[in-house]
Write a protein that holds these residues in place. Structure first.
Motif, PDB file in Angstrom:
ATOM      1  N   ARG A   1       2.121   1.779  -3.483  1.00 18.31           N
ATOM      2  CA  ARG A   1       1.027   2.208  -4.368  1.00 18.31           C
ATOM      3  C   ARG A   1       0.711   3.686  -4.158  1.00 18.31           C
ATOM      4  O   ARG A   1       0.549   4.444  -5.120  1.00 18.31           O
ATOM      5  CB  ARG A   1      -0.235   1.370  -4.097  1.00 18.31           C
ATOM      6  CG  ARG A   1      -1.374   1.635  -5.085  1.00 18.31           C
ATOM      7  CD  ARG A   1      -2.712   1.215  -4.503  1.00 18.31           C
ATOM      8  NE  ARG A   1      -3.056   2.035  -3.337  1.00 18.31           N
ATOM      9  CZ  ARG A   1      -3.531   3.271  -3.403  1.00 18.31           C
ATOM     10  NH1 ARG A   1      -3.723   3.858  -4.583  1.00 18.31           N
ATOM     11  NH2 ARG A   1      -3.803   3.939  -2.302  1.00 18.31           N
ATOM     12  N   THR A   2       0.670   4.113  -2.912  1.00 19.58           N
ATOM     13  CA  THR A   2       0.370   5.509  -2.595  1.00 19.58           C
ATOM     14  C   THR A   2       1.437   6.441  -3.154  1.00 19.58           C
ATOM     15  O   THR A   2       1.134   7.512  -3.680  1.00 19.58           O
ATOM     16  CB  THR A   2       0.263   5.697  -1.067  1.00 19.58           C
ATOM     17  OG1 THR A   2      -0.773   4.837  -0.559  1.00 19.58           O
ATOM     18  CG2 THR A   2      -0.076   7.133  -0.720  1.00 19.58           C
TER      19      THR A   2
ATOM     20  N   GLU B   1       0.806  -1.207   0.000  1.00 21.85           N
ATOM     21  CA  GLU B   1       0.000   0.000   0.000  1.00 21.85           C
ATOM     22  C   GLU B   1       0.844   1.264   0.000  1.00 21.85           C
ATOM     23  O   GLU B   1       0.516   2.242  -0.704  1.00 21.85           O
ATOM     24  CB  GLU B   1      -0.941   0.000   1.212  1.00 21.85           C
ATOM     25  CG  GLU B   1      -1.846   1.213   1.314  1.00 21.85           C
ATOM     26  CD  GLU B   1      -2.769   1.380   0.103  1.00 21.85           C
ATOM     27  OE1 GLU B   1      -3.264   2.500  -0.116  1.00 21.85           O
ATOM     28  OE2 GLU B   1      -2.984   0.391  -0.627  1.00 21.85           O
TER      29      GLU B   1
END
Length: 213
Positions: free
Chosen positions: A117-118, A114
């Motif tokens: 991805r951010t 995550e």
């Protein structure tokens, strides 16, 4: 032979010759008319077979030209995403889906940690060239895909797409990509979900990288 008999014989020969000539002329006239009728019928068949119904304006669209118009943006978006995968040492077969949020920002969906991805999503939103290319692609590519699919189905199976026919102008000068994009967007706002699905229209655009990997 008497003179009278000779005249009678000559008269009979002349009459026979006249009748034969008339018969030949009648036969020639009949043959000529038959040939003319056959030629006319042939021409009529040719018109029917070759002409048929008048081609719709959509049949004259040049899809390859539209594809070239979106090709550069497509390649730029794809390569940018691939470079991001390499930059963050991710598997090059990682599945990525990029969408445009209602706020105008790029939203990234991907099978990766995550925090990574951010960060990639943030990088993409800070990349002006990427945002502009993706914005153009998000409106141009769905139109080209819709037109291409509709024309392929028509050519292969004779299936007519009424929404495509509504999009296309009788005047080819007004069938440029941006003209079709505008009409495509207008149609999407006026038809319901079932009509969109039946016509092959996408409700929302997403760029998928390695979707089948």
């Amino acid at each position: 032979m008497s003179l009278l008999a000779s005249l009678a014989k000559a008269s009979a020969s002349f009459q026979q010759a006249t009748e034969n000539r008339a018969s030949r002329q009648a036969a020639a006239t009949s043959s000529s008319k038959a040939a003319a009728a056959t030629e006319t019928a042939s021409n009529d068949d040719s018109v029917t077979l070759n002409g048929g119904q008048e081609r719709k304006p959509s049949a004259r669209l040049t899809v390859n030209q539209y594809k070239q118009n979106v090709g550069q943006d497509y390649a730029f978006v794809r390569e940018t995403l691939r470079h991001k995968l390499a930059e963050y040492s991710l598997n090059p077969a990682t599945r990525i889906s990029v969408e445009k949020h209602t706020t105008g920002e790029v939203k990234l969906q991907a099978l990766m940690p995550e925090n990574t991805r951010t960060q990639i999503e943030k990088d993409l939103n800070n990349n002006k060239a990427f945002r502009e290319a993706f914005n153009r692609l998000s409106v141009n590519e769905p139109t080209v895909a819709f037109v291409d699919t509709a024309l392929r189905l028509n050519q292969a199976y004779g299936v007519s797409n009424s929404l495509l026919d509504q999009m296309v102008s009788e005047n080819q000068q007004f069938n440029g990509l941006q003209d079709l994009v505008h009409r495509y967007d207008s149609l999407r706002q006026t038809v319901n979900a079932e009509q969109m699905a039946a016509a092959g229209m996408s409700p929302q655009y997403a760029f998928n990288l390695n979707a089948r990997a």
